[in-house]
Scaffold this active site. Structure first.
Site, PDB file in Angstrom:
ATOM      1  N   ALA A  50      37.776  44.382  -5.429  1.00 20.43           N
ATOM      2  CA  ALA A  50      36.089  43.630  -5.999  1.00 20.43           C
ATOM      3  C   ALA A  50      37.107  43.005  -7.600  1.00 20.43           C
ATOM      4  O   ALA A  50      37.277  43.085  -7.795  1.00 20.43           O
ATOM      5  CB  ALA A  50      35.279  44.773  -5.965  1.00 20.43           C
TER       6      ALA A  50
ATOM      7  N   ARG B 172       1.274  -1.335  -0.002  1.00 29.78           N
ATOM      8  CA  ARG B 172      -0.089   0.058  -0.247  1.00 29.78           C
ATOM      9  C   ARG B 172       0.974   1.349   0.216  1.00 29.78           C
ATOM     10  O   ARG B 172       0.802   2.295  -0.276  1.00 29.78           O
ATOM     11  CB  ARG B 172      -1.546  -0.304   1.132  1.00 29.78           C
ATOM     12  CG  ARG B 172      -2.496  -0.894   1.042  1.00 29.78           C
ATOM     13  CD  ARG B 172      -2.827  -0.757   2.206  1.00 29.78           C
ATOM     14  NE  ARG B 172      -2.427  -1.908   3.482  1.00 29.78           N
ATOM     15  CZ  ARG B 172      -3.358  -1.771   5.066  1.00 29.78           C
ATOM     16  NH1 ARG B 172      -4.402  -1.243   4.692  1.00 29.78           N
ATOM     17  NH2 ARG B 172      -2.492  -2.887   5.578  1.00 29.78           N
TER      18      ARG B 172
ATOM     19  N   GLU C 199     -12.568 -11.020  14.860  1.00 26.99           N
ATOM     20  CA  GLU C 199     -12.501 -10.434  13.084  1.00 26.99           C
ATOM     21  C   GLU C 199     -13.821  -9.521  13.378  1.00 26.99           C
ATOM     22  O   GLU C 199     -14.598  -9.926  13.274  1.00 26.99           O
ATOM     23  CB  GLU C 199     -12.022 -11.210  12.251  1.00 26.99           C
ATOM     24  CG  GLU C 199      -9.913 -11.689  12.617  1.00 26.99           C
ATOM     25  CD  GLU C 199      -9.112 -10.566  12.530  1.00 26.99           C
ATOM     26  OE1 GLU C 199      -8.740  -9.546  11.827  1.00 26.99           O
ATOM     27  OE2 GLU C 199      -8.539 -10.363  13.328  1.00 26.99           O
TER      28      GLU C 199
ATOM     29  N   GLY D 236       2.578 -15.202   6.580  1.00 29.36           N
ATOM     30  CA  GLY D 236       2.247 -14.682   8.697  1.00 29.36           C
ATOM     31  C   GLY D 236       2.823 -13.674   9.690  1.00 29.36           C
ATOM     32  O   GLY D 236       3.473 -14.538   9.935  1.00 29.36           O
TER      33      GLY D 236
END
Length: 438
Positions: free
Chosen positions: A403, A17, A156, A89
Site C-alpha cells: 500500500a 423554434r 388549412e 416550401g
C-alpha cells in the site's frame, strides 16, 4: 423491402423554434440525430432514398454519411441541396428530384418516431395516399374532409368554415404519390400565397380537382409526432426510450425503476442481465449476463458475466469479463478478466488478468501530458491501497505491491514491490508546534 418505392425525406428546415445553432434534424433522441431514424426506417423499405437539405447542408450531410457510409457509397442514399431561394416550401423541396420507382413516399425528417411497419401501410393503388390523424381536437392542424373513403378536400385551419373546424381528422403531413403524377404536376405548382412558398398540399388539390383516387390512411399520433421545439424533443425521447426498454424487458432483462434508466439506440443487452435504477448505457455498450448497479454509466464498452457499481463509470473501449467493479471506480480502455476492483480507483489503458485484486485508491498513471501509455498486470497480483502505477509498466504474475507505493519500473514474478519513506516519529512535537503544555 418494397421494390417499387422511392422515398424523399425533407430535411431542409432551420427549425427556428428549437432556438439552437444546431440544425433541427441533428438534435438527438436516444443518442442519434432525428434524421438518422428517418433514414434508418426508410432503408428498410427502399433502395432509393433522397434526403433534401438546405440549412447547414454540409454539416447535416457529413453527419449522416458517418452513420450510412456504405449506403451512400452504393447509391441507396442521395443528398440533394434544395434551391430554397427560388423554390421555397415543401413543394419546392421536391422539385428537381427524379425518383427511380413507381411510388414515391415523402417524409418529414422531424418525425423521429416513425417506424417502417407504419410506412408499409401506405401500400395502395391510389394516385395519392395521405396520412391523417383522428384526434379529439384537431386545433392547429389542417383539416381533411373524407367522403366514402376518399379525401375530397383539405383546408388549412385559418381558411376553414365553422363546420370544417368541427372536423377532427387532421393532416399528418406524410404522402405517397404515384411517381408519374408527382413528376407531371410538380412544375404546375405556384407560390401565389401569403408565404410565397410552393406547397406539396397543392398536389392534393390538383388530384381532387382531376377526380383522381386519393385515399386517407389513419396513422398513430405517437408514430407521426413532429418535433419542432425542445419541449417536443424531450417528449419524443421519452416515447423512444420506452420503446427501447420495452423490447429489452420482453427479452428478459430485469430493470429496477425503468423510468430512471437511460439506454441509447445501439446498445445490446443479452442473457440474465439486471439494470438497477439510474443506470445509463451509451453508444454501443454491450451487456452480457451482468449486473449494472445504481447510478452507474457504461459507454461503448463490453461487460460480460460481471457486476458494476453502484456509481461506477465504464468509459469507451473497456472490456470486463468475470470482473467485479465497485463504487466510484472508473475504467477507460481497460481489459479486465477475473479482476476485483472494489472502490475508488482509476484504471485506464490497461490489461489486468484473472485473480488480481486492485486496492482502494489505485491509479494507472497513463498520461504524461503528451501521450497515453499502457499498464499490464498479470495474474494473482495483489495491489495495495493508494498505489500509483506509472505507465508504461508491466507487473508480472504473483506480485504483491505494498500500500502507498509508486511503481515506476517493471516488477518480476513473485516479487514484493514497496516504495515507502521510513516512518519518522518525533515525540512531543504536537505540544511544541501548537505551543501547548503536555
Amino acid at each position: 423491402m418494397k421494390k417499387n418505392l422511392s422515398i424523399i425525406i425533407l430535411a431542409a428546415g432551420a427549425g427556428t423554434r428549437m432556438k439552437s445553432s444546431l440544425p433541427k434534424v441533428l438534435h438527438k433522441i436516444s443518442g442519434k440525430p432525428m434524421l438518422y431514424y428517418s433514414i434508418l426506417e426508410s432503408l428498410k423499405l427502399s433502395d432509393d432514398v433522397t434526403v433534401v437539405l438546405y440549412h447547414q447542408a454540409s454539416l447535416v450531410q457529413k453527419s449522416m454519411e458517418s452513420y450510412f457510409k456504405e449506403e451512400v457509397d452504393t447509391g441507396k442514399i442521395t443528398f440533394v441541396i434544395q434551391d430554397h431561394k427560388n423554390y421555397p416550401g415543401t413543394g419546392g423541396a421536391v422539385m428537381g428530384i427524379t425518383p427511380k420507382h413507381e411510388k414515391t413516399l415523402v417524409l418529414n425528417a422531424d418525425m423521429p418516431l416513425i417506424q417502417a411497419s407504419e410506412l408499409e401501410k401506405f401500400e395502395s393503388d391510389a394516385v395519392i395516399v395521405m396520412s391523417v390523424l383522428e384526434l379529439e381536437s384537431a386545433d392547429g392542424y389542417g383539416r381533411v374532409v373524407i367522403e366514402n373513403g376518399s379525401v375530397v378536400k383539405i383546408v388549412e385551419q385559418k381558411d376553414a368554415s365553422e363546420s370544417e373546424l368541427s372536423i377532427c381528422t387532421a393532416n399528418a403531413g406524410i404522402y405517397q404519390f404515384e411517381t408519374q403524377f408527382l413528376l407531371q404536376n410538380l412544375p404546375k405548382l405556384n407560390n401565389n400565397n401569403a408565404q410565397k412558398e410552393y406547397y406539396i398540399t397543392d398536389l392534393v388539390e390538383m388530384a381532387i380537382n382531376a377526380n383522381l383516387s386519393l385515399k386517407p390512411l389513419i396513422v398513430s399520433e405517437e408514430n407521426f409526432k413532429g418535433v419542432n421545439s425542445k419541449v417536443e424533443l424531450s417528449q419524443a425521447e421519452v416515447i423512444h426510450q420506452n420503446r427501447i426498454k420495452h423490447e429489452f424487458l420482453k427479452a428478459g432483462v430485469i430493470m429496477r425503476l425503468p423510468d430512471t434508466i437511460y439506454i441509447e439506440h445501439g446498445v445490446e443487452i443479452e442473457g440474465e442481465s439486471v439494470l438497477e435504477n439510474g443506470v445509463t448505457l451509451l453508444e454501443n455498450a454491450k451487456i452480457i449476463n451482468s449486473h449494472i448497479k445504481t447510478n452507474s454509466m457504461v459507454q461503448d464498452s463490453v461487460i460480460e458475466n460481471s457486476d458494476v457499481g453502484p456509481m461506477a463509470r465504464i468509459r469507451p473501449g473497456s472490456y470486463l469479463k468475470n470482473t467485479h467493479i465497485g463504487n466510484f471506480v472508473e475504467t477507460k480502455k481497460a481489459h479486465l478478466t477475473g479482476v476485483k476492483a472494489g472502490h475508488l480507483s482509476y484504471l485506464g489503458d490497461c490489461e489486468i488478468n484473472e485473480g488480481t485484486n486492485i486496492g482502494c485508491g489505485t491509479i494507472t498513471c497513463n498520461y504524461d501530458g503528451i501521450n497515453k501509455h499502457k499498464t499490464i498486470i498479470g495474474k494473482n497480483v495483489f495491489v495495495g491501497s493508494d498505489t500509483q502505477l506509472v505507465a508504461p509498466v508491466t507487473i508480472e504474475d504473483d506480485v504483491l505491491i505494498a500500500a502507498g507505493s509508486t511503481i515506476t519500473r517493471n516488477v518480476h514474478k513473485g516479487s514484493l514491490a514497496i516504495t515507502r519513506a521510513p516512518l519518522k516519529i518525533i515525540a512531543g512535537y504536537f505540544y511544541k508546534f501548537f505551543g501547548k503544555k503536555q
